[in-house]
Design a protein around this motif. Sequence first.
Motif, PDB file in Angstrom:
ATOM      1  N   THR A 130      -7.730 -15.041  18.005  1.00 30.16           N
ATOM      2  CA  THR A 130      -8.138 -13.687  18.382  1.00 30.16           C
ATOM      3  C   THR A 130      -6.929 -12.876  18.829  1.00 30.16           C
ATOM      4  O   THR A 130      -5.907 -13.444  19.224  1.00 30.16           O
ATOM      5  CB  THR A 130      -9.181 -13.729  19.522  1.00 30.16           C
ATOM      6  OG1 THR A 130      -9.603 -12.395  19.819  1.00 30.16           O
ATOM      7  CG2 THR A 130      -8.636 -14.395  20.762  1.00 30.16           C
ATOM      8  N   ASP A 131      -7.069 -11.555  18.747  1.00 29.47           N
ATOM      9  CA  ASP A 131      -6.036 -10.707  19.318  1.00 29.47           C
ATOM     10  C   ASP A 131      -6.451 -10.168  20.685  1.00 29.47           C
ATOM     11  O   ASP A 131      -5.766  -9.334  21.262  1.00 29.47           O
ATOM     12  CB  ASP A 131      -5.654  -9.559  18.374  1.00 29.47           C
ATOM     13  CG  ASP A 131      -6.856  -8.754  17.910  1.00 29.47           C
ATOM     14  OD1 ASP A 131      -7.967  -8.977  18.446  1.00 29.47           O
ATOM     15  OD2 ASP A 131      -6.690  -7.920  17.003  1.00 29.47           O
ATOM     16  N   LEU A 132      -7.573 -10.665  21.209  1.00 29.22           N
ATOM     17  CA  LEU A 132      -7.872 -10.420  22.616  1.00 29.22           C
ATOM     18  C   LEU A 132      -6.858 -11.178  23.459  1.00 29.22           C
ATOM     19  O   LEU A 132      -6.405 -12.261  23.083  1.00 29.22           O
ATOM     20  CB  LEU A 132      -9.282 -10.893  22.967  1.00 29.22           C
ATOM     21  CG  LEU A 132     -10.455 -10.258  22.203  1.00 29.22           C
ATOM     22  CD1 LEU A 132     -11.767 -10.907  22.629  1.00 29.22           C
ATOM     23  CD2 LEU A 132     -10.486  -8.760  22.429  1.00 29.22           C
ATOM     24  N   THR A 133      -6.517 -10.631  24.591  1.00 29.86           N
ATOM     25  CA  THR A 133      -5.497 -11.274  25.424  1.00 29.86           C
ATOM     26  C   THR A 133      -6.076 -12.111  26.553  1.00 29.86           C
ATOM     27  O   THR A 133      -5.382 -12.932  27.141  1.00 29.86           O
ATOM     28  CB  THR A 133      -4.553 -10.212  26.023  1.00 29.86           C
ATOM     29  OG1 THR A 133      -5.334  -9.280  26.777  1.00 29.86           O
ATOM     30  CG2 THR A 133      -3.794  -9.504  24.917  1.00 29.86           C
ATOM     31  N   GLN A 134      -7.331 -11.887  26.900  1.00 24.91           N
ATOM     32  CA  GLN A 134      -7.970 -12.708  27.918  1.00 24.91           C
ATOM     33  C   GLN A 134      -9.476 -12.653  27.707  1.00 24.91           C
ATOM     34  O   GLN A 134      -9.999 -11.769  27.052  1.00 24.91           O
ATOM     35  CB  GLN A 134      -7.606 -12.216  29.324  1.00 24.91           C
ATOM     36  CG  GLN A 134      -7.956 -10.749  29.592  1.00 24.91           C
ATOM     37  CD  GLN A 134      -7.557 -10.316  30.988  1.00 24.91           C
ATOM     38  OE1 GLN A 134      -7.772 -11.072  31.938  1.00 24.91           O
ATOM     39  NE2 GLN A 134      -6.990  -9.127  31.124  1.00 24.91           N
ATOM     40  N   GLY A 135     -10.147 -13.625  28.249  1.00 26.76           N
ATOM     41  CA  GLY A 135     -11.591 -13.672  28.094  1.00 26.76           C
ATOM     42  C   GLY A 135     -12.110 -15.081  28.289  1.00 26.76           C
ATOM     43  O   GLY A 135     -11.362 -16.042  28.490  1.00 26.76           O
ATOM     44  N   VAL A 136     -13.419 -15.216  28.247  1.00 24.30           N
ATOM     45  CA  VAL A 136     -14.123 -16.488  28.401  1.00 24.30           C
ATOM     46  C   VAL A 136     -15.021 -16.679  27.185  1.00 24.30           C
ATOM     47  O   VAL A 136     -15.731 -15.761  26.785  1.00 24.30           O
ATOM     48  CB  VAL A 136     -14.958 -16.512  29.700  1.00 24.30           C
ATOM     49  CG1 VAL A 136     -15.778 -17.794  29.803  1.00 24.30           C
ATOM     50  CG2 VAL A 136     -14.051 -16.365  30.917  1.00 24.30           C
ATOM     51  N   VAL A 137     -14.977 -17.863  26.613  1.00 28.39           N
ATOM     52  CA  VAL A 137     -15.719 -18.143  25.382  1.00 28.39           C
ATOM     53  C   VAL A 137     -16.784 -19.200  25.660  1.00 28.39           C
ATOM     54  O   VAL A 137     -16.502 -20.239  26.256  1.00 28.39           O
ATOM     55  CB  VAL A 137     -14.786 -18.640  24.264  1.00 28.39           C
ATOM     56  CG1 VAL A 137     -15.589 -18.869  22.976  1.00 28.39           C
ATOM     57  CG2 VAL A 137     -13.670 -17.639  24.015  1.00 28.39           C
ATOM     58  N   SER A 147     -30.654 -31.737  18.050  1.00 30.32           N
ATOM     59  CA  SER A 147     -30.100 -31.579  19.390  1.00 30.32           C
ATOM     60  C   SER A 147     -29.038 -30.483  19.403  1.00 30.32           C
ATOM     61  O   SER A 147     -28.399 -30.205  18.384  1.00 30.32           O
ATOM     62  CB  SER A 147     -29.502 -32.893  19.895  1.00 30.32           C
ATOM     63  OG  SER A 147     -28.418 -33.287  19.083  1.00 30.32           O
ATOM     64  N   THR A 148     -28.886 -29.861  20.568  1.00 27.03           N
ATOM     65  CA  THR A 148     -27.886 -28.811  20.750  1.00 27.03           C
ATOM     66  C   THR A 148     -27.130 -29.072  22.043  1.00 27.03           C
ATOM     67  O   THR A 148     -27.576 -29.814  22.914  1.00 27.03           O
ATOM     68  CB  THR A 148     -28.541 -27.422  20.828  1.00 27.03           C
ATOM     69  OG1 THR A 148     -29.419 -27.384  21.951  1.00 27.03           O
ATOM     70  CG2 THR A 148     -29.306 -27.103  19.557  1.00 27.03           C
ATOM     71  N   SER A 149     -25.969 -28.436  22.183  1.00 26.40           N
ATOM     72  CA  SER A 149     -25.203 -28.503  23.427  1.00 26.40           C
ATOM     73  C   SER A 149     -24.318 -27.271  23.509  1.00 26.40           C
ATOM     74  O   SER A 149     -24.207 -26.489  22.556  1.00 26.40           O
ATOM     75  CB  SER A 149     -24.378 -29.790  23.500  1.00 26.40           C
ATOM     76  OG  SER A 149     -23.460 -29.861  22.432  1.00 26.40           O
ATOM     77  N   SER A 150     -23.700 -27.096  24.664  1.00 28.31           N
ATOM     78  CA  SER A 150     -22.841 -25.935  24.851  1.00 28.31           C
ATOM     79  C   SER A 150     -21.654 -26.308  25.716  1.00 28.31           C
ATOM     80  O   SER A 150     -21.672 -27.313  26.432  1.00 28.31           O
ATOM     81  CB  SER A 150     -23.622 -24.788  25.504  1.00 28.31           C
ATOM     82  OG  SER A 150     -24.063 -25.168  26.800  1.00 28.31           O
ATOM     83  N   ASP A 151     -20.616 -25.493  25.630  1.00 26.46           N
ATOM     84  CA  ASP A 151     -19.423 -25.667  26.455  1.00 26.46           C
ATOM     85  C   ASP A 151     -18.820 -24.289  26.670  1.00 26.46           C
ATOM     86  O   ASP A 151     -19.149 -23.320  25.967  1.00 26.46           O
ATOM     87  CB  ASP A 151     -18.436 -26.615  25.770  1.00 26.46           C
ATOM     88  CG  ASP A 151     -17.392 -27.166  26.725  1.00 26.46           C
ATOM     89  OD1 ASP A 151     -17.577 -27.019  27.945  1.00 26.46           O
ATOM     90  OD2 ASP A 151     -16.402 -27.751  26.248  1.00 26.46           O
ATOM     91  N   ILE A 152     -17.933 -24.168  27.648  1.00 26.57           N
ATOM     92  CA  ILE A 152     -17.360 -22.868  28.004  1.00 26.57           C
ATOM     93  C   ILE A 152     -15.907 -23.054  28.415  1.00 26.57           C
ATOM     94  O   ILE A 152     -15.548 -24.081  29.001  1.00 26.57           O
ATOM     95  CB  ILE A 152     -18.177 -22.194  29.139  1.00 26.57           C
ATOM     96  CG1 ILE A 152     -17.728 -20.756  29.348  1.00 26.57           C
ATOM     97  CG2 ILE A 152     -18.119 -23.007  30.419  1.00 26.57           C
ATOM     98  CD1 ILE A 152     -18.677 -19.971  30.238  1.00 26.57           C
ATOM     99  N   GLY A 153     -15.057 -22.110  28.035  1.00 28.47           N
ATOM    100  CA  GLY A 153     -13.649 -22.197  28.386  1.00 28.47           C
ATOM    101  C   GLY A 153     -12.950 -20.876  28.193  1.00 28.47           C
ATOM    102  O   GLY A 153     -13.527 -19.900  27.681  1.00 28.47           O
ATOM    103  N   LEU A 154     -11.708 -20.820  28.617  1.00 26.03           N
ATOM    104  CA  LEU A 154     -10.909 -19.612  28.442  1.00 26.03           C
ATOM    105  C   LEU A 154     -10.477 -19.456  26.992  1.00 26.03           C
ATOM    106  O   LEU A 154     -10.465 -20.415  26.219  1.00 26.03           O
ATOM    107  CB  LEU A 154      -9.685 -19.669  29.347  1.00 26.03           C
ATOM    108  CG  LEU A 154      -9.957 -19.716  30.869  1.00 26.03           C
ATOM    109  CD1 LEU A 154      -8.644 -19.766  31.634  1.00 26.03           C
ATOM    110  CD2 LEU A 154     -10.801 -18.527  31.307  1.00 26.03           C
TER     111      LEU A 154
END
Length: 570
Positions: A130-137, A147-154
């Motif tokens: 990405t060309d975004l400079t900061q954020g949370v994904v 089945s499903t799952s999720s995760d989160i990070g910078l």
Amino acid sequence: MISAAVVAAVVGFIPAAAQAASPSTAPGTGASATTPAAEAGKGAPSAGASARSAEDTAAEKAARDAVAKDIAAGNAEAAKAKDGARSAAPGASGTSGTPAGSAEQPYFQVSTGQSNRNAHGMGMAVGVSTDLTQGVVTYQVDWGDGSTSSDIGLLSEVRFLNHTFAEVGSHKVTVTATEAISKLTALTVFEQVVDGSEFTPHSPTRLLDTRDGTGAPAAGAVAPYATARVKIAGNGDIPAGVTSVALNITATNTAVDGHVIAYASGTKQPTTSNVNFTAGQTVPTLAIVPVGADGYVELANRSGSPVDLLADVTGWFSKSAANGYTSVKPSRIADTREGRGTAQGQVAGQSSFALQVAGQGGLPAQGVAAVALNVTVTDPKGPGHLTVSPSGLQPSATSNLNFTTGQTVANAVIVPVGPDGRISVRNGAWGAADVIVDVTGYYSADGKAAYLPEEPRRLYDSRPWGPLSGRNFDREGVWTSGRALEALVLNTTVTNPQGSGHLAVAPEPGNLGGARPTPPDSSVLNWTKGATVSNLVQADFRNVEYVDIWNLGWEPTDLIVDLVGMYDRS
């Protein structure tokens, strides 16, 4: 979880004008443990996934490296598109336009790198270009198995998730990445085939007989130190894509001592052995052999004289849902000497008896597709062979073990079970013989363990150190690598025995407290003084650290143990 500090840092963030984004965090690196980014890196995934371990495995590192490479390429494309947008602006030379990566449409793309783990599992690295400079994904994963799952990070992080599928085979995995502030979303879909293979039984069928040219270019014995090729995939009703095959391999018309090695076509010939023979012997041994990419296996004659080779198929393994394996405590379900499982008294020549296996020896009463046995002939009144078949079918022209007058000989057998839960045992000799049948496991649609072949390797060889004494045992274990192992597939060989005896194999319980284990009352091979005898063993390895291999003769013998594969539930 992402900390409140990190979330606050990106609240109100507005995507910046298109500019080259910095490369994503390199695999194995990240913010220091005292920064909010480090806390984000600990994000706790939901069921079916886990945060990356402290030390990347080689497979995990390869997956992370693949993602980092994709991210770098994506960022380069974003920068190129941004430069193109600038050059196309009013007053600049070139064509006007607003390509992806411009200020109006920030670049955002999800990348994945996959690695298989154990029989049913996979690991997956995920990250974004990405060309975004900061954020949370946030990453939402549909594993394709319900089945499903999720995760989160910078934005800068490469995350790693693990998943275990209930079944082997191909799974459609969908990954959706969403940036929390800009709400940019990207999606990728791919097919993942796990490493484990399940078993499909096959009525015993001869694929190779060099005596008459069956499955060979022409009739004729295999020359010294030469190989015979056996077509597996695409042969008859055996499909393409099989990974391993259960073959009963027989060496006959032997003029000197030697052995046979079975291995996948196109691979290096192992230094282990599958069948051992002496001059004049006819010797069969069951083998589970990996199949080469061309669909063939090779049988190498490792002796100084020509030898005829036979190969009978009883089933195959493939990376698709079929029948998993379940171990049971080795148990005797038939012994004609005492009338166990059948009538008491020797089996007459040219006759058969039916044996109930479903519901016996720890097997369920229903759903058994095939059974793993050790079959022994003892005190035969003449030379001949034994054939084990599913009930309800005419006995095939194959054989499972061969014997001479008075010989005690055993061989591992994998055989489909008839609709009535029975198998048929036929004495193909003209003289009577006693028959013993021990069950070691079974294959069923409910079986949880899938097969993982190993490059054959030697676990133990007593010859450099001295023979294994009588009534003693060798203790063997393997590094499980986090697997939940059901059984080890071993090729055991006895050589230079100083007397007659038999070998037994059993798992060692973990609660002995230093006490000597008790040997089982089953057997896997029998020998006489001076003989060299081998046999396949599917050794129960559930919830134990070791398997014990017992010399239950009274005299010392040399013992060789080769690992050829394992069944894994994880």
